[in-house]
Design an enzyme around this catalytic site. Structure first.
Site, PDB file in Angstrom:
ATOM      1  CB  CYS A  74      -0.868  -0.052   1.260  1.00 61.07           C
ATOM      2  SG  CYS A  74      -1.864   1.426   1.542  1.00 61.07           S
ATOM      3  CB  CYS A 184      -3.210   4.003  -5.366  1.00 65.33           C
ATOM      4  SG  CYS A 184      -4.474   3.132  -4.425  1.00 65.33           S
TER       5      CYS A 184
END
Ligand code: DGL
Length: 263
Positions: A74, A184
């Protein structure tokens, strides 16, 4: 720590499965435990301290499972929490950051777009990377507001998603951007829709391969690469709806059953 211990991976939801897939492709003998913290998604709109607290919670869980290494799959958690995690625990951590350096090297127009969460774009680590690698390059930063929620709901090819992507990408295209960094881990799921908006020669970069290679390198260096040839065992846990995540796991051909766990 045994080399047969699993690799732990976490994300705010399904995004990190794209990283897990790359890890499995590169190291098919490794076992893995994946945590999808979908209950707390999106991380990208949360404060720095909240993101650290969530990252600690996930790390504690993976350590309780005996993981030998933690992959923070992440960008938002990496750019906000990886320093804290490395200082607080004695196991190795692998992080993921937007692929700014390769984008700066590959752009022909010297114009690069970065699509990421607010949490990533406002982090110190991201600014530091930008300063280091983008001299002479114009960078267009765009918060992908709303996209993570749509992906978490399985709506990557919906009208709503398409409209948001157009809103975010068209100004970049009008400014001559020829390279887009997906900052992302949820966003690789949008590549088919992005491809419908951008010209054919447009480059889309993400950091998944680099993370898998770095994970292998660190495991080798610390004598933790699993060379036993045993059949890998994979577990995947979510604290939200299991069926959505299972669909993605199956599509990516990751051999794992998704189970619910409160964490
Ligand atoms: N997949 C994550 C990332 O790479 C987090 C997205 C979010 O939860 O906002 O940034």
């Amino acid at each position: 720590m045994s080399a047969e211990a699993p690799i732990g991976i976490f994300d705010s939801g399904i995004g990190g499965t794209t990283i897990w897939k790359r890890i499995v492709s590169l190291m098919p003998h490794e076992s893995g435990i994946y945590l999808a913290d979908s209950k707390n998604a999106p991380y990208g709109t949360k404060s720095h301290d909240e993101i650290i607290a969530l990252s600690v919670k996930n790390t504690e869980k993976l350590r309780a499972f005996g993981c030998k290494i933690v992959v923070v799959a992440c960008n938002t958690a990496t750019t906000n929490a990886i320093d804290y995690l490395r200082q607080s625990y004695d196991i190795p951590f692998i992080g993921i950051e937007p692929a700014i350096k390769p984008a700066a090297l590959q752009t022909k127009t010297k114009k690069v777009g970065v699509l990421a969460t607010r949490g990533t774009l406002s982090s110190q680590l991201f600014h530091h990377t930008m300063q280091k690698y983008t001299s002479g390059i114009e960078v267009f930063e765009q918060v992908g507001e709303g996209l993570v929620e749509l992906i978490e709901a399985g709506k990557m090819d919906s009208k709503e998603t398409r409209l948001l992507l157009k809103k975010y990408l068209q100004p970049m295209l009008a400014n001559g951007v020829d390279t887009l960094v997906l900052g992302c881990t949820h966003f690789p799921f949008l590549i088919p829709e992005i491809r419908k908006i951008v010209p054919r020669e447009f480059q889309i970069l993400d950091s998944g391969h680099a993370v898998a290679r770095q994970t292998k390198h660190v495991l080798e260096k610390s004598g933790l690469l699993n060379t036993s040839g045993t059949k890998p065992i994979n577990f995947c846990y979510t604290n939200y709806k299991t069926h959505l995540l299972q669909d993605f796991i199956d599509k990516l051909e990751l051999n794992a059953r998704v189970a619910y766990m409160d964490f």
